[in-house]
Each structure stands twice: as C-alpha cells, then as structure tokens.
Design a protein around this motif. Structure first.
Motif, short mmCIF file in Angstrom:
data_model
loop_
_atom_site.label_atom_id
_atom_site.label_comp_id
_atom_site.label_asym_id
_atom_site.label_seq_id
_atom_site.Cartn_x
_atom_site.Cartn_y
_atom_site.Cartn_z
N LEU A 44 0.83 -1.20 0.00
CA LEU A 44 0.00 0.00 0.00
C LEU A 44 0.87 1.25 0.00
CD1 LEU A 44 -3.06 0.53 0.05
CD2 LEU A 44 -2.87 0.85 2.52
N CYS A 45 0.59 2.14 -0.95
CA CYS A 45 1.30 3.42 -1.04
C CYS A 45 0.28 4.49 -1.43
CB CYS A 45 2.43 3.34 -2.06
SG CYS A 45 3.38 4.88 -2.21
N ILE A 46 -0.08 5.33 -0.47
CA ILE A 46 -1.09 6.37 -0.68
C ILE A 46 -0.47 7.73 -0.39
CG2 ILE A 46 -3.33 7.26 0.04
CD1 ILE A 46 -4.14 4.45 0.77
N SER A 47 -0.65 8.65 -1.32
CA SER A 47 -0.18 10.02 -1.16
C SER A 47 -1.32 10.95 -1.55
CB SER A 47 1.05 10.28 -2.04
OG SER A 47 1.48 11.62 -1.91
N CYS A 48 -1.99 11.50 -0.55
CA CYS A 48 -3.17 12.32 -0.80
C CYS A 48 -2.78 13.67 -1.40
CB CYS A 48 -3.95 12.53 0.50
SG CYS A 48 -4.58 10.99 1.22
N MET A 49 -3.68 14.19 -2.23
CA MET A 49 -3.49 15.49 -2.86
C MET A 49 -4.61 16.43 -2.46
SD MET A 49 -2.23 14.57 -6.74
CE MET A 49 -3.72 13.65 -7.13
N LYS A 50 -4.30 17.71 -2.46
CA LYS A 50 -5.32 18.72 -2.25
C LYS A 50 -6.13 18.89 -3.53
CE LYS A 50 -2.43 21.24 1.06
NZ LYS A 50 -1.77 22.52 1.39
N ARG A 51 -7.25 19.60 -3.39
CA ARG A 51 -8.14 19.74 -4.53
C ARG A 51 -7.46 20.45 -5.70
NH1 ARG A 51 -13.96 22.06 -3.24
NH2 ARG A 51 -13.88 20.13 -2.02
N LEU A 134 7.73 20.98 -8.30
CA LEU A 134 7.79 19.53 -8.13
C LEU A 134 7.60 19.18 -6.66
CD1 LEU A 134 10.81 18.50 -10.41
CD2 LEU A 134 8.37 18.17 -10.87
N PHE A 135 6.90 18.10 -6.44
CA PHE A 135 6.69 17.59 -5.08
C PHE A 135 7.08 16.12 -5.06
CE2 PHE A 135 3.97 15.21 -2.16
CZ PHE A 135 4.32 15.80 -0.96
N GLN A 136 7.92 15.74 -4.11
CA GLN A 136 8.39 14.37 -4.00
C GLN A 136 8.11 13.82 -2.61
OE1 GLN A 136 12.55 14.60 -5.09
NE2 GLN A 136 12.12 14.35 -7.27
N SER A 137 7.73 12.56 -2.56
CA SER A 137 7.49 11.89 -1.29
C SER A 137 7.84 10.42 -1.44
CB SER A 137 6.03 12.04 -0.83
OG SER A 137 5.16 11.43 -1.77
N SER A 138 8.07 9.76 -0.31
CA SER A 138 8.46 8.35 -0.32
C SER A 138 7.73 7.60 0.78
CB SER A 138 9.98 8.19 -0.12
OG SER A 138 10.69 8.78 -1.19
N ARG A 139 7.49 6.33 0.53
CA ARG A 139 6.93 5.41 1.51
C ARG A 139 7.83 4.18 1.56
NH1 ARG A 139 4.69 9.49 1.63
NH2 ARG A 139 2.47 9.99 1.65
N VAL A 140 8.22 3.78 2.76
CA VAL A 140 9.10 2.63 2.94
C VAL A 140 8.33 1.53 3.65
CG1 VAL A 140 11.26 1.80 3.95
CG2 VAL A 140 11.13 4.13 3.03
#
Length: 215
Positions: A44-51, A134-140
């Motif tokens: 599972l990898c979820i990255s929520c975004m604003k409207r 640019l926006f970057q994020s990670s899930r481990v």
C-alpha cells in the motif's frame, strides 16, 4: 423571527454534510508488513493530494532492496505501466487509483525470498499558470514473508473470552437445573406428605370432614 437563525443553521449544516458526502476522502493508511508464503500481497502506497493539486502529472517508482543488498527498480508508472526485469517479473500488478492518490502494487504469489525493504517514490509536477513546482514523497515498507500465518493476539483474546463465556453459561444452566430439580422435589415431597396425612386420618374423621349440605 426567532425561527430564522435556526433555519439558517440547519441549512448550513445540511450543506456541509452534503459537501462532505460528495467529496472524496483520502486517508494515508500504512501498508501491511507481513505476508504469508504463496498469497498475494498488496504493498500500500497512498499520497493524498489537495483539490488544487489534482491536475498534477504523477510519476511513481517502486524499488526493492533485499536484506543486506542494494535498491533495484522493479516497477514504474510514467503515464504507462512499466515492469523492470527482476525476480518479480510477471508477478507485479498495478493496484492504484485513477486519481493517482493510491499508487499501490500487488506482488502475486510471494515467496520467502521476497522479504526485504520496498520503497515507493512519488514525484508530482504541478501545472500552475506561473510556475511548475515539483513535489516528491516516499513510503518505505519493511516486508516479512512467513511460511504460515501466525495467530493474531486479538483473535486469541476473543477466543479465550468466548470459552470463558461458554463456561459461565454452562455453570449458570447447571445451577438453574439443580434449583428447578430441588423445587420440583420439594413440591413432590409436600404432595406426598399431604397424601400420607390424609390417608392416616380414620374413616370416621374423613366423614366428619365432609361439609354438610343444607336442605
């Protein structure tokens, strides 16, 4: 006039409830970290975004690092899905959503060798009028694959409570049966004593006990 503020408050509350019902809800839930050998495991990898961020273009990269090894790419989404040649070849399925907030993958038929560290890198490029940030994020995810599923602590507690309740109900039923048996026995003994006392009365007294009938 006093009813007007109440009516306005009720209307505002109804609008808020309707807006909350119509808008999609995104919750960043962590992934499971234990899988059973031979089953399918969703990473599972979820990255929520604003409207205002929904129009962003999204690139997703999945990496796998075995214990004591180095990161190796296994999957990528860049407008199209691409699976890299690896030990997972033919065993990875895209399990993301259309709005690219859920960018999960599923590993089919996991093995003990699939244990390790999985990294999900998300890069979003926002298309604003003035600039394109640019926006970057990670899930481990630290995944452990086991041969058999272990018993959950909650299920063990529930099973113990069920047995305790079963024993309690059995004891309660036994006590009720003993109480009813004693009550019936006392009633039978009382009836027998009354019958014995009646039989012990001489026949003359029995006739005297009869109620005289008035003419």
């Amino acid at each position: 006039m006093a009813a007007l503020p109440r009516l306005l408050c009720a209307a505002a509350l109804a609008l808020l409830l309707w807006a909350g019902f119509c808008s999609s809800v995104c919750v960043e839930v962590p992934s499971e970290t234990e899988a059973v050998q031979g089953t399918d495991m969703k990473l599972l990898c979820i990255s929520c975004m604003k409207r205002e961020e929904v129009t962003a273009s999204t690139v997703v990269e999945w990496f796998y690092r075995p214990n004591g090894g180095k990161d190796e790419p296994i999957y990528e989404y860049r407008k199209t899905n691409h699976e890299f040649p690896s030990r997972f070849s033919g065993r990875i399925q895209w399990n993301g959503s259309k709005d690219m907030q859920d960018v999960s993958i599923t590993v089919v038929n996991v093995t003990l060798n699939d244990s390790g560290i999985y990294t999900c890198n998300i890069t979003r490029e926002f298309e604003f009028e003035i600039h394109r940030p640019l926006f970057q994020s990670s899930r481990v995810i630290h995944l452990t694959v086991v041969e058999e599923a272990g018993e959950d602590f909650t299920s063990v507690i529930s099973e113990i409570m069920m047995y305790i309740l079963l024993v309690f109900l059995t004891l309660w039923l036994l006590i009720e049966m003993i109480y009813c048996y004693r009550k019936v026995s006392k009633a039978e003994e009382a009836a027998q004593e009354n019958a014995t006392d009646y039989l012990a009365i001489p026949s003359e007294n029995k006739e005297n006990c009869a109620v005289p009938v008035e003419e």
